[in-house]
Design an enzyme around this catalytic site. Structure first.
Site, PDB file in Angstrom:
ATOM      1  CB  SER A  21     -16.997  32.693 -23.029  1.00 56.63           C
ATOM      2  OG  SER A  21     -16.090  32.931 -24.177  1.00 56.63           O
ATOM      3  NE  ARG A  25     -14.796  30.483 -18.450  1.00 53.71           N
ATOM      4  CZ  ARG A  25     -14.444  30.702 -19.672  1.00 53.71           C
ATOM      5  NH1 ARG A  25     -15.237  30.973 -20.724  1.00 53.71           N
ATOM      6  NH2 ARG A  25     -13.027  31.255 -19.691  1.00 53.71           N
ATOM      7  N   GLY A  89     -11.596  25.312 -29.450  1.00 59.45           N
ATOM      8  CA  GLY A  89     -10.543  25.355 -28.503  1.00 59.45           C
ATOM      9  C   GLY A  89     -10.701  25.303 -26.947  1.00 59.45           C
ATOM     10  CB  SER A 161      -6.895  32.224 -19.894  1.00 61.99           C
ATOM     11  OG  SER A 161      -8.223  32.456 -20.569  1.00 61.99           O
ATOM     12  CG  ASP A 301     -11.867  36.199 -28.880  1.00 62.80           C
ATOM     13  OD1 ASP A 301     -11.065  35.717 -29.674  1.00 62.80           O
ATOM     14  OD2 ASP A 301     -12.578  35.214 -28.098  1.00 62.80           O
TER      15      ASP A 301
END
Length: 414
Positions: A21, A25, A89, A161, A301
């Site tokens: 994650s 980013r 995703g 989100s 998760d």
């Protein structure tokens, strides 16, 4: 590929992959930055590779050095009109707004289970920001043509989100300031990660209780040297291994991380496991486990890891937040009910937004991963307490986030 996991105990120290994650980013920010960004401690799982492919398609120059480092020269200059996001995703919902910064049409394509995951929440907000959008009834492929101009828009945050993350990272480069209003935001720790990443790259984002974000336009990302912290989603599964079948220390993770899945430590303590935290490591050790209650709405998760923990606990554990599981790599709530049922563990989904798991003896069985990396790891954790071997069908899907999971499991078996 099938994997057979036999019952046994575990003991040892492991370092999980980097947070995919944070990595995705950071890759997006590096694309948008001026100059050369260095990203360290990168794990090249499937989702990270998808993000790398996206930024290269959109104009970044990416050079790999050694086992875990990237040098990225930013610059938004699309090399084609198609962006392939694999089965990620996050990459889809992150790079669709990024692609909307471009003044040429770009089609976003995916594959596998991603084609069944809803993307319609992106259409109207992007149109309000000046982007031409052609969707496929709310599913991939998407076609966007910018440039995104900023202004005011609203987003339904109840599904994910991830699209909000894409907007927050893209809109600083819009010509106008933006006010982004979010209804029913979920997974807010992931938005904290987004804001944290943007700040590291010199970007200002202001919000009011996750319901309204103000993003000044005309900002510039600056290139930085950034180590990517360890992945708490992977760490959660390793800590559950220790709590249910021995003792495991997980390194390169901080209990103070902004990652949502640090919440696993609360669940472990509630279940009766021993948890020892250090500045850059956490240890979980087996103790008699009891049923526990936990709300995982903001950290969905964790459900597969929590299922393995609950299966090892005496009594009926209650997990809330199952509505967040429908549109994952599998319908995770149904997948947990079905596969743990094969192992002899009763999983009740009759109450809205709730999963009840009755812990007990785990039986040898052949189970299916449903093509879901977290399900495969969860079933492997449960197998350590089975009365015989558990055969996991489709276990290769762990490559999405943790390619070396089964090798690490073998390393700590005793």
């Amino acid at each position: 590929m099938d994997r057979t996991v036999r019952p046994g105990r575990v003991e040892g120290t492991l370092t999980p992959p980097c947070s995919k994650s944070y990595a995705q980013r950071a890759l997006a920010a590096a694309l948008l930055a001026e100059g050369e960004t260095v990203l360290r401690n990168i794990e090249f799982c499937d989702d990270t590779r998808s993000a790398m492919h996206c930024i290269e398609t959109l104009g970044a120059e990416v050079r790999r050095e050694g086992e875990d480092m990237l040098r990225i020269r930013g610059g938004l200059n699309p090399r084609g009109d198609r962006l392939t996001v694999g089965e990620s995703g996050l990459a889809t919902r992150l790079f669709t707004p990024v692609a909307s910064l471009c003044g040429t049409p770009i089609t976003i394509e995916g594959r596998g289970t991603l084609l069944r995951r809803p993307m319609g929440m992106m259409t109207e907000p992007l149109r309000r920001l000046g982007v031409e959008v052609s969707d496929n009834g709310g599913y991939l492929p998407f076609r966007v043509c910018g440039p995104i101009r900023g202004g005011e828009t609203e987003v339904d945050g109840s599904v994910s989100s991830q699209f909000i993350t894409g907007l927050l990272l893209s809109l600083p480069l819009a010509r106008q300031d933006t006010t982004l209003r979010v209804h029913r935001a979920v997974s807010t720790p992931y938005l904290d990660m987004t804001i944290d990443t943007a700040e590291r790259f010199g970007i200002e984002i202001v919000h009011r209780d996750y319901t309204e974000f103000y993003i000044p336009g005309g900002q510039r990302y600056r290139a930085i040297d950034l180590p990517i912290e360890g992945d708490w989603s992977a760490a959660a599964m390793l800590l559950v291994l220790g709590a249910t079948a021995g003792e495991v220390t997980v390194r390169n993770i901080s209990p103070l991380s902004k990652q949502a899945d640090t919440a696993v430590c609360r669940a472990l303590v509630r279940a009766g496991a021993a948890v020892i935290s250090e500045p850059d490591a956490v240890t979980a050790a087996q103790r008699p486990l009891r049923a526990f209650e936990f709300d995982a709405t903001q950290c969905p998760d964790l459900f597969p890891a929590l299922a393995a923990l609950a299966a090892a606990a005496e009594g009926v554990s209650l997990l809330r937040g199952t509505s967040r599981l429908i549109h994952k790599e599998s319908n995770r709530a149904e997948a947990i009910r079905e596969e743990y049922g094969k192992l002899g563990i009763e999983v009740d989904l009759s109450e809205e937004d709730t999963m009840r798991i009755r812990g007990g003896r785990i039986h040898a069985a052949r189970v299916c991963s449903h093509g879901d990396h977290r399900m495969a790891m969860s079933l492997a954790a449960a197998a350590l307490r089975a009365d015989g071997p558990v055969e996991i069908e489709g276990a290769e899907c762990v490559a999405k986030s943790y390619p070396g999971f089964f090798e690490d499991l073998a390393q700590i078996r005793r």
